[in-house]
Design a protein around this motif. Structure first.
Motif, short mmCIF file in Angstrom:
data_model
loop_
_atom_site.label_atom_id
_atom_site.label_comp_id
_atom_site.label_asym_id
_atom_site.label_seq_id
_atom_site.Cartn_x
_atom_site.Cartn_y
_atom_site.Cartn_z
N ALA A 280 3.74 -0.71 22.11
CA ALA A 280 3.94 -1.51 20.50
C ALA A 280 2.75 -2.32 20.40
O ALA A 280 2.10 -2.37 19.13
N ASP A 281 2.40 -2.96 21.52
CA ASP A 281 1.03 -3.66 21.54
C ASP A 281 -0.21 -3.18 21.11
O ASP A 281 -0.98 -3.42 20.32
N PHE A 282 -0.18 -1.73 21.64
CA PHE A 282 -1.55 -0.92 21.59
C PHE A 282 -1.23 -0.43 19.71
O PHE A 282 -2.48 -0.66 19.07
N ILE A 283 -0.35 -0.11 19.32
CA ILE A 283 -0.10 0.34 18.03
C ILE A 283 -0.42 -0.94 17.14
O ILE A 283 -1.20 -0.59 16.24
N HIS A 284 -0.14 -1.98 17.37
CA HIS A 284 -0.24 -3.13 16.36
C HIS A 284 -1.63 -3.57 16.48
O HIS A 284 -2.48 -3.89 15.50
N ILE B 203 7.29 -2.13 14.29
CA ILE B 203 7.00 -0.92 14.72
C ILE B 203 8.27 -0.59 15.28
O ILE B 203 8.74 -1.09 15.91
N ASP B 204 8.59 0.77 14.98
CA ASP B 204 9.68 1.44 15.53
C ASP B 204 9.55 2.63 16.37
O ASP B 204 8.81 3.37 15.96
N SER C 213 -2.55 8.34 15.40
CA SER C 213 -1.77 8.52 14.09
C SER C 213 -2.22 7.50 13.27
O SER C 213 -2.61 7.79 11.90
N VAL C 214 -2.43 6.20 13.80
CA VAL C 214 -2.53 5.21 12.90
C VAL C 214 -4.38 5.39 12.68
O VAL C 214 -4.48 5.09 11.54
N LEU C 215 -4.93 5.45 13.76
CA LEU C 215 -6.54 5.57 13.44
C LEU C 215 -6.69 6.66 12.17
O LEU C 215 -7.60 6.35 11.59
#
Length: 359
Positions: free
Chosen positions: A34-38, A182-183, A211-213
């Protein structure tokens, strides 16, 4: 539209098992994932706010507004994040994220549960730590984390403070204006010992990060650069810093990568290519060379490996870097330093290398 559908196709064809149990040797704890994604979400938001909106406002070139399509302006930073999240969520990679607030202008961005409301209240009081919990849903455990949505530029508080539908009108730069939830899907309900240390498969975490990038890149390339260039309002340039110009989509990702490095989470990504304009973007080793050759021929799946440096293990994945707009193609085909002059729209122009340490 074609390029967007193509990237959805990529994600549908390569969705590994979403999680692995603590007994397995390698993986990423849910809280770290979750930290990575955020960090990627925040980096894209920061790059757009500071390097696009603030830069062009200072240059008296263009402003951001709520009705950006009708007024031929820039999206507001919150709209940029919301649009990116919708694209990423639509790909059904498992992970989802969205923007929400205790004081939303759009009621759709209100908290949807008591836990979400409590989490927002907590990150407003303590913005240095995410609020997390695990919840059962539809036969599976989910890890949920709320991070503070901080006003990184004056554009955000100015918009909210002056909007007729805003319930709160005293925001400042640096204020917590809401949260980003974030889920993450974890194990089945029958799984035991499910907590924030539950390990997610590294290839799945890499998919989430990519996916976010890719969603940020799509929004910036299509709804900012391509739209404003087609309407003759602004151009994107390699040397944009001191001009009334947009940065190139590749530069947007590179700026985001620099922001992520400052977080020191062990997550890194960069653009690489077999035909780089900048020699620094050449493949650095055999893995990167082989990976670029692989995604050029087989763009439906990333090229991955686990490497060991001393006693530390790292997971690396190379995803295809797709030409999402004609601006990307024209820049490379027309650049005097480009080794290749026949790129096409929706073609593979290089790769996005995502890497992080695994336990």
């Amino acid at each position: 539209m074609k390029s967007f559908a193509f990237r959805i196709f990529i994600f549908f064809l390569f969705i590994p098992s979403p999680a692995q149990s603590l007994e397995q040797a390698e993986g990423i704890p849910a809280s770290l994932a979750a930290d990575f994604i955020h960090s990627v979400i925040e980096a894209g938001r920061t790059t757009y706010s500071k390097k696009v909106v603030e830069h062009l406002t200072r240059q008296d070139a263009i402003t951001a507004s709520e009705n950006w399509e009708q007024e031929n302006t820039l999206l507001l930073p919150a709209q940029f994040l919301s649009m990116s999240s919708k694209i990423s969520n639509s790909r059904r990679v498992g992970m989802k994220y969205r923007l929400m607030s205790l004081w939303p202008i759009n009621k759709h961005n209100s908290p949807r549960s008591q836990n979400e409301k409590l989490g927002l209240e907590e990150v407003v009081k303590n913005p240095n730590k995410p609020f997390t919990w695990i919840v059962p849903r539809e036969g599976r455990w989910y890890f949920e984390a709320i991070y503070p949505d901080i006003a990184v530029s004056k554009t955000c508080p100015n918009c909210h403070n002056n909007h007729p539908n805003s319930p709160k009108t005293d925001f400042e730069k640096g204020s917590v204006m809401g949260g980003i939830i974030i889920d993450l899907p974890l194990g089945r309900r029958t799984e035991k010992n499910v907590d924030e240390k539950f390990l997610l498969a590294p290839e799945v975490v890499a998919d989430y990060v990519h996916s976010v990038l890719d969603s940020d890149r799509t929004v910036y390339a299509q709804h900012v650069v391509n739209r404003l260039e087609e309407q003759g309002i602004l151009r994107s340039k390699e040397k944009w810093n001191n001009e009334k110009a947009l940065m190139l989509p590749a530069q947007f990702l590179l700026n985001s990568a620099e922001v992520i490095k400052t977080k020191k989470l062990g997550l890194d990504f960069r653009l690489i290519s077999l035909y780089p304009i900048n020699p620094l973007n050449r493949p650095a080793n055999e893995f990167e060379q082989n990976g670029l050759e692989s995604v050029e021929v087989h763009p439906i799946r990333p090229y991955t490996q686990i490497t060991k440096v001393g006693r530390k293990k790292y997971f690396q994945a190379i995803y295809p870097d797709i030409a999402v707009t004609r601006g990307c193609v024209n820049c490379h085909n027309g650049h005097p330093a480009s080794p290749k002059k026949n790129f096409e729209l929706d073609g593979v122009m290089g790769g996005i290398l995502v890497s992080f340490r695994i336990k």
